[in-house]
Design an enzyme around this catalytic site. Sequence first.
Site, PDB file in Angstrom:
ATOM      1  CD  GLU A  45       9.821 -23.648 -21.020  1.00  0.00           C
ATOM      2  OE1 GLU A  45      10.753 -24.513 -21.485  1.00  0.00           O
ATOM      3  OE2 GLU A  45       9.663 -22.938 -20.459  1.00  0.00           O
ATOM      4  CE  LYS A 114      14.009 -23.910 -22.586  1.00  0.00           C
ATOM      5  NZ  LYS A 114      13.336 -23.923 -21.398  1.00  0.00           N
ATOM      6  CB  CYS A 175      11.654 -20.194 -21.212  1.00  0.00           C
ATOM      7  SG  CYS A 175      11.770 -19.949 -19.403  1.00  0.00           S
ATOM      8  CB  SER A 359       2.251 -16.681  17.496  1.00  0.00           C
ATOM      9  OG  SER A 359       2.921 -15.398  16.639  1.00  0.00           O
TER      10      SER A 359
END
Length: 713
Positions: A45, A114, A175, A359
């Site tokens: 896309e 789309k 999509c 850490s």
Amino acid sequence: MGRLMHVATCALNQWALDFNGNKNRIVESIRIAKSKGAKLRVGPELEISGYGCLDHFLEGEIYENSMAMLQQILEDKSLHDIIIDLGMPILHRGNRYNCRVVILNSKILMIRPKMHLANDGNYREMRYFIPWKKPLKVEEFVLPDEIAAIQGARKVFIGDAVLSTNDACIGVESCEELFVPESPHINMGLNGVDIITNSSGSHHELRKLETRIALILEATRKNGGVYLYSNQKGCDGDRLYYDGCAMVIVNGQIVNQGSQFSTTDVEVVTAIVDIEEVNSYRTSPSRGAQSQSAPEYKRIDVDFSLGQGETDLDLGVFPNKPQPLRIHAPEEEIALGPACWLWDYLRRSKSAGFFIPLSGGIDSCSTATLVFSMCRIVYAAVQEGNEQVIADVKRICGPYHHDDKWLPSSPKDLCNSILHTAYMGMASQSSTETRSRAERLAKDIGAYHTDLNIDLAFDAQRQIFTQATGFDPKFKVHGGTQTENLALQNIQARQRMVTAYMLAQLLPTVRQRDNGGGLLVLGSGNVDECLRGYLTKYDCSSADINPIGSISKTDLKRFVRWAAKSFDLPILDEFVDATPTAELEPITADYVQSDEADMGMTYAELSDFGRLRKEKKAGPYTMFCRLVHDWKDRASPREVADKVKRFHHFYAINRHKMTTMTPSYHAEAYSPDDNRFDLRPFLYPSFWESYSFKKIDERVALLEKRAQEGGKQ
């Protein structure tokens, strides 16, 4: 066996606004597809512009630049003899559309906008584009002069149509259209469309692939047909990692599947499919009856054949056989997704490497392990001869070795050039255990490690305050108030951030890297701590990027335990077994600071709160009602109520912290990322006085009364 056709789909590592780079990757994918005999190529896309341009899609220049790239592709005659399905933004009659442009032999066959736009979670397509709201309709699109000259015509069709070649019919889906209830592929299949393409910009999220694949398989399982799924891959310039996994499906079965995570910029997946198998699959009378009432698509005729002819049989060419879905466990997804995202960010940002304040706890350990995982992936790509990866490694690491031909001899060797760590302790508060764990982890993965104390900076800041106010704040264990205690903890946390950035800027100089350039500071706050606000604003949670910012503590522990065995790093087991502690308060004979004790809830409980808040869209009362049931074997209604109210109180008062949080790799559907994914206020009225808390109290009283009455009976 009848009509055999070679088809290709691909996963491309496109980058927002990288028009020339994107075009080059598109061209490379077409040439690879042609070299494998494909007659149809499908791409991701918005592949010309890159999917993640965001508000740049509102700029006219995006559309002009995309047309310029399309023109170059049309002019390239080496790309002839294959139907090419491209993704790009199109401006038509004053409206912006997310489109597919289908071309053949330097001619545009059609433009398909789309119809259903993604507009939730990480996606804001309705902000930039409008959906095509004219199903089964087409209009004439006026071509720019340069394109019209190549086309030999001024206009082409734009709209909801399908292509009819000499031997197959092709439909286009984009999509989100796969995810909506009434997907276009349903009517396309009923109309006899043989091949449906889906071009996506779908991001990685833990445990999400199975859901996506289920929908893709279902697209042809009931209706038959060939489905070509293409997806973007890599870091497009934002928090998302697009995870590829291009595939070809025939009649609800996978016949070829690409990788989900990799450092390969251009991946082409091909298959030989038999359209006669589609016809055989579609013999159901009930399907045939439904097809009679399905809406009719306009078919655009194309004088071109996808089939290879009977010569395929003579050459021993046969359709691809079905294969099982390849899927990664969540621990592997964590090891691969954020690692590939980190590599893309590092190579494209032109930085000299990474810096992590180590850490000795599991969060910074996870971040360091992800960088080591990245080094393993990159080293494997170097060994395979990936030219792009080799060039990037030489550019990033060569200056450390004063040799532009240098290549790593192992993942650990690569990690030594890329990763820099530092333990920033306090003499009275940092344990020998955490200091030792940090040092040994750095050694085992090959990181360039520094050990230092920040006592001087802490004492100086404290004295500045005392000199200015005459007040000497004390820790709680020394008789100070909770407010004093927090203030002194925050001095240390913020001083570590300042020190981290100084180290990140100057360590390459210390190591005599000759072309300059600083390190990217990596954050290591997990999703649960962000959700609860259990962090100091502008401490080491403030960084350039954060690969674990949307991963739960529970999943991080599973990942580290998995990596201990998979990466042969037994040191990691010590991090999993250690009690989580910020080490911001003095250690005494009978007191060691504990994260879960400080928070008043466990990390597992925080995950429950997060999923209910975001995924189930639950407010305080709804959350209480659900957890009274879910936790009934380990907590009374009053205990559940106390935890729910405590969570919402701290969530509310700490919400402002999320507005400044480091951009994080998106991996979890309950991420509290304020920047794009989770949009909520950051100034809340007091929950203690809220109507929701009142309802919880009333419900607790009712449940306790019922329990008491039941006990008497």
